[in-house]
Structure formats: C-alpha cells, structure tokens
Design a protein around this motif. Structure first.
Motif, mmCIF file in Angstrom:
data_model
loop_
_atom_site.group_PDB
_atom_site.id
_atom_site.type_symbol
_atom_site.label_atom_id
_atom_site.label_comp_id
_atom_site.label_asym_id
_atom_site.label_seq_id
_atom_site.Cartn_x
_atom_site.Cartn_y
_atom_site.Cartn_z
ATOM 1 N N ALA A 295 0.666 -1.610 0.293
ATOM 2 C CA ALA A 295 -0.073 0.053 0.196
ATOM 3 C C ALA A 295 0.997 1.483 -0.218
ATOM 4 O O ALA A 295 0.585 2.512 -0.371
ATOM 5 C CB ALA A 295 -0.923 0.012 1.244
ATOM 6 N N PHE A 296 2.375 1.132 -0.143
ATOM 7 C CA PHE A 296 2.614 2.404 -0.009
ATOM 8 C C PHE A 296 3.407 2.619 -1.161
ATOM 9 O O PHE A 296 4.193 3.838 -1.189
ATOM 10 C CB PHE A 296 4.443 1.942 1.750
ATOM 11 C CG PHE A 296 3.494 2.037 2.596
ATOM 12 C CD1 PHE A 296 3.117 3.398 3.531
ATOM 13 C CD2 PHE A 296 3.225 1.088 3.579
ATOM 14 C CE1 PHE A 296 2.177 3.344 4.327
ATOM 15 C CE2 PHE A 296 2.623 0.702 4.599
ATOM 16 C CZ PHE A 296 2.477 2.145 5.020
ATOM 17 N N GLY A 297 3.009 2.050 -1.781
ATOM 18 C CA GLY A 297 3.578 2.788 -3.562
ATOM 19 C C GLY A 297 4.552 1.368 -4.285
ATOM 20 O O GLY A 297 4.309 -0.333 -3.575
ATOM 21 N N PRO B 35 8.555 8.534 7.071
ATOM 22 C CA PRO B 35 9.069 8.017 8.620
ATOM 23 C C PRO B 35 7.667 7.340 9.055
ATOM 24 O O PRO B 35 7.639 6.469 10.138
ATOM 25 C CB PRO B 35 9.114 9.331 9.270
ATOM 26 C CG PRO B 35 8.204 10.267 8.440
ATOM 27 C CD PRO B 35 8.493 10.107 7.009
ATOM 28 N N VAL B 36 6.276 7.276 8.512
ATOM 29 C CA VAL B 36 4.899 6.753 8.715
ATOM 30 C C VAL B 36 5.221 4.992 7.933
ATOM 31 O O VAL B 36 4.627 4.686 8.550
ATOM 32 C CB VAL B 36 4.277 7.073 7.654
ATOM 33 C CG1 VAL B 36 2.561 6.905 8.177
ATOM 34 C CG2 VAL B 36 3.839 8.584 7.716
ATOM 35 N N ILE B 37 6.309 4.319 7.408
ATOM 36 C CA ILE B 37 5.746 3.674 6.880
ATOM 37 C C ILE B 37 6.421 2.171 8.282
ATOM 38 O O ILE B 37 5.505 1.659 8.863
ATOM 39 C CB ILE B 37 7.031 3.076 5.786
ATOM 40 C CG1 ILE B 37 6.330 3.579 4.554
ATOM 41 C CG2 ILE B 37 7.361 1.523 5.768
ATOM 42 C CD1 ILE B 37 7.877 3.340 3.553
ATOM 43 N N SER C 5 3.068 9.694 19.087
ATOM 44 C CA SER C 5 3.591 10.191 19.662
ATOM 45 C C SER C 5 5.413 9.723 20.080
ATOM 46 O O SER C 5 5.906 9.453 20.905
ATOM 47 C CB SER C 5 3.043 10.517 21.674
ATOM 48 O OG SER C 5 2.728 9.400 21.621
ATOM 49 N N MET C 6 4.607 8.232 19.281
ATOM 50 C CA MET C 6 6.241 7.199 19.633
ATOM 51 C C MET C 6 7.655 7.291 19.044
ATOM 52 O O MET C 6 7.418 8.509 17.663
ATOM 53 C CB MET C 6 5.268 5.981 19.318
ATOM 54 C CG MET C 6 6.322 4.887 18.699
ATOM 55 S SD MET C 6 6.064 3.727 18.541
ATOM 56 C CE MET C 6 5.084 4.360 16.470
ATOM 57 N N ARG C 7 8.536 7.389 20.058
ATOM 58 C CA ARG C 7 9.967 7.713 19.420
ATOM 59 C C ARG C 7 9.895 6.493 18.336
ATOM 60 O O ARG C 7 10.371 5.399 18.574
ATOM 61 C CB ARG C 7 10.925 7.640 20.576
ATOM 62 C CG ARG C 7 10.366 9.083 21.123
ATOM 63 C CD ARG C 7 12.189 9.455 22.083
ATOM 64 N NE ARG C 7 11.803 8.262 23.603
ATOM 65 C CZ ARG C 7 13.056 7.553 23.628
ATOM 66 N NH1 ARG C 7 14.142 7.307 21.979
ATOM 67 N NH2 ARG C 7 11.933 7.018 24.335
ATOM 68 N N CYS C 8 10.539 6.661 17.329
ATOM 69 C CA CYS C 8 10.268 5.738 15.879
ATOM 70 C C CYS C 8 11.985 5.506 15.345
ATOM 71 O O CYS C 8 12.192 7.083 14.284
ATOM 72 C CB CYS C 8 9.274 5.729 15.321
ATOM 73 S SG CYS C 8 9.358 4.380 13.930
#
Length: 454
Positions: free
Chosen positions: A263-265, A312-314, A341-344
């Motif tokens: 779904a991301f490309g 960064p969403v992936i 809010s998660m550090r990722c």
C-alpha cells in the motif's frame, strides 16, 4: 685440632653407594666360596636399603622445595593487596564492587556515584538477565528470591532501580571496614589526583559510568572508539503509557515476521528474489514499552526500500501493527495518537558495535591500573534489550585479574596479567559480532504466520 668440612649431599650418597657395593661384593664372594646360602641371601638385601635411602633423601628435598614455594606464595598474597576504586554505581559498577568485596586480594574499595540513592532507585526502565548472568550473580551472593521481578525460563526481568538498590544493600550488609560508597559525589580531576598506588600496593580504577561518563577522559584514556558492523539491520521504537504500572514483564519475540507494504507504493510490490526474514522483539515494563525490528544483512528489495525510504510513516506503521498483533494478554491496543507520539527510527540502519580502542591502561609512575567496563567500554547503536549482559560478560574475569595483580612483583608480570584482560575483552567483542546478534535473531519463541500490513 682442625675440623674437616662436612661432606655434601651428593658425596654422602656416593660414599654410601660405594660402601654398599663393596659389602655386596665381599658377601657374594663368600657365598661362592662355600659359605652358607643364608649368608649370600643377606648380602643381596643391601641394594634395596641403598635405594630406599636415596628415595627418602629425594622425598625430603622435594618436600622442602614445596614448603618453601608455598610459603613464598603465601607471603606474596599477604603482601599483595589492591586498592580498588569504582566510578559509577550502575549494574556493572555495583557487580564489580561485589567481586572486589569477595576477593582476598583487595584491601580497600571506594565507589563514586554522581546520583543519589533516591535517583538510582527512581530509574524505571527494565533490564533482562540471561541464564549465564543469573548464574554469575548467584555466585556473588545475589538472592533472586528476594528481588522483585519475574522469570521466563532461565531469564530474569526487573527494573534497573530495584536491582541497583538491592546490590547496594548487599554491599552495605557485608560491613567491610575498608569500603566506602560516596553517592551524590561526581568524579572530578581533583579526586583523580588523590588516587595512586605504591611500590608494594597497586591501585585499580574501574570506570563504569556509562557512555556519557567523563571518568575515562579524566584518567587520561583516549576517547577513540572503533566501529564494527554486526551483519544485521534494525530499527527501534519506544513509547510511554503513564497510566500503566512499572511492572516487569517478559519479552515477546516474533520470528519470521511477514510484512506486506504494497500500500505504500509500487517500489514495495517488486517481487523479491532474495527472501528477507524480519524478527520483532517487544520488551520493557507496561509503562515504558520498547520494540526492535531486526533482519539479516541481505540485499532484498524490501530491505533496500526500508533502508532508503524517507517516509517516517512506514516504520511507525509497522511497529504499531506489530504491537497490536503481539501485545501481552490484557494489554490495550496502541492508538493512532500513541503511534504519533512514539519515538521511532525513520529507516532501517545497520547495527554496529562501538568499542573503546583503549580500555586497559597502566600508569607506571603512579602504580595505577585503569579498566573501562560496561557501556563506557562498548555499546550498540540500537537498544536490543540485552546490553547489561554484555557488561557483565566483560567483568567476569575481574576476580582472576585481582588475584594475578596481587601476586605480581614487577612491571613484566603486571603487563602479562593485563594482556590476559585485553584478550578477554577482544574475544567478547568478537563474540558479540559473530554470535550474539545471530543468537538474538534465532532466540525467538513465536513463529508468525500473520502479515503486518496497512
């Protein structure tokens, strides 16, 4: 009247042997000439007597040598005592203090810690001790039945603040007359100037104040680190739930996690010739949750896209869906607001080990030995939940090192003992690169058939 000098031990043995040999010849001749058989039999018995005397003399000489050597070793142990200074009261520094308190080679133990005891107890993140670390700590007197935490097989989970407070209590209960713990005292250059040994007594300083500690620099060691790849890629995430208790909980490990990112490309829809295998680990207390995603170092299309992506969403989506699929029983799902809010990590990065180039030093003029341990000596660029075990591996040889150093009498022997320590550190670093990350990838309890997709 003139006294003749006493014969030596070798002359004494030679004289006895010649006299005995002459007596045997005379007796044998008498037997041949017609003397009774009893007389001949008595003459033959002189040879075992001489051999017995030689044996007794040899035994006496050997016993004297053993007694003298043992007395010399005892005198060396009695004279050879070490002053041990420890900087940092984390799990590694406190364990080093326990080792020193059990060793007969130490005469004084001094510890410096910048934080107060209340601050140490307030440290909330969770640590995991594997089976080898548990056995090591048991030998030092740690009673896990009286320590707050939980078990999963041979692994023990607890909060680091609880663990530090317990080790401090164990040290204080031993009531050693020459042990002092200075909490709330930062190690400075002024304190370092007061630390030195003597010609008869070495001083050993153990710097275990963490990656951001300054004690190594104050003591004159280089801050240069060597960076080594660990043949794996990974990413890390962390989030906090302030309404949850600080309860230790076992890790959740998922092997062969399937990722559907179509779904991301279109770049994620290219079929992979090289199959990539992802492994998930969820760890920490219910309040502070951490996740790590690992994979082997391959050149598959999926791995390549996750390494070069600028979105960064992936990875944030991967961690959110993975947590919701494999969270503990009764644990709430991660909401979209919590995910934001998660550090990722933004992308997959190569996992690397950084280890200090100079972790052992000998200051000859001051009879001072400096050792760097724990995160101050080596660390990974991503948290994988087992770092405290690496630090404990590094100090497993301290007990023997204390004994060796207490027996040394010159510079050559000191350097020989420190060479063994350097070899132990080198083997540990190589083991982390060669087997530890691989074991972390394989040491899973769940084989996933679910797909993480959006």
């Amino acid at each position: 009247m003139k006294l003749s000098p006493a014969p030596s031990l070798a002359e004494f043995i030679a004289t006895n042997e010649s006299e005995t040999y002459g007596s045997m010849q005379q007796t044998t001749s008498a037997g041949v000439g017609g003397s009774s058989p009893d007389m001949a039999g008595d003459g033959v018995g002189f040879k075992p007597v001489a051999a017995g005397e030689t044996f007794l003399v040899t035994v006496c000489v050997v016993c004297c040598f053993v007694i003298c050597k043992s007395s010399y070793d005892i005198m060396k142990k009695w004279r050879g005592k070490l002053d041990v200074y420890i900087i940092g009261s984390g799990p590694i520094g406190l364990t080093a203090a326990l080792l020193a308190s059990q060793s007969s080679a130490t005469s004084k133990i001094v510890m410096y810690e910048e934080r107060t005891r209340a601050q140490l107890m307030g440290r909330s993140h969770q640590i995991m001790l594997d089976g080898r670390s548990v056995s090591f700590m048991r030998k030092l007197g740690v009673d896990f039945d009286n320590l707050e935490g939980c078990w999963e097989k041979d692994r023990f989970y607890t909060r680091i603040g609880i663990f530090q407070d317990y080790l401090l209590s164990v040290l204080q209960q031993r009531c050693l007359p020459e042990m002092s713990i200075h909490l709330g005292t930062k190690f400075t250059q002024q304190i370092a100037n007061t630390i030195h040994g003597s010609t008869k007594q070495l001083a050993v300083v153990i710097a275990a104040d963490g990656l951001r500690g300054s004690s190594s620099s104050i003591l004159g060691l280089s801050d240069e680190f060597l960076i080594l790849p660990c043949k794996a890629y990974g990413s890390f995430s962390a989030f906090e739930r302030s309404n949850q208790p600080q309860v230790p909980t076992p890790d959740t490990r998922v092997r062969k996690l399937k990722l559907d990112l179509s779904a991301f490309g279109t770049e994620f829809r290219v079929p992979d010739i090289i199959k990539s295998s992802f492994h998930l680990k969820v760890f920490g207390t219910f309040r502070h949750r951490y996740m790590s995603l690992l994979c082997d170092k391959t050149e598959s299309n999926l791995v390549r896209q996750l390494r070069i992506t600028s979105d960064p969403v992936i990875l944030r989506n991967i961690f959110q869906e993975s947590f919701n699929n494999y969270r503990c029983k009764g644990e709430a799902r991660m909401t979209d607001m919590e995910a934001l809010s998660m550090r990722c990590s933004n992308r997959l990065t190569e996992i690397k080990l950084a280890h200090r180039k100079e972790a052992v030093a000998y200051v000859e003029d001051e009879h001072l030995i400096v050792l760097v341990e724990g995160d101050a000596a080596r660390n990974l660029n991503q948290s994988l939940g087992f770092e405290v075990n690496l630090g404990l591996r590094g100090i497993e040889s301290l007990g023997k090192l204390f004994q060796y150093l207490s027996m040394t009498t010159n510079k050559h022997e000191i350097l020989k003992a420190l060479t063994l320590k350097v070899k132990h550190t080198t083997r540990l670093n190589e083991d982390i690169i060669r087997t530890k990350i691989t074991a972390e990838l394989k040491q899973t309890k769940t084989s996933s058939s679910r797909e993480v997709k959006r």
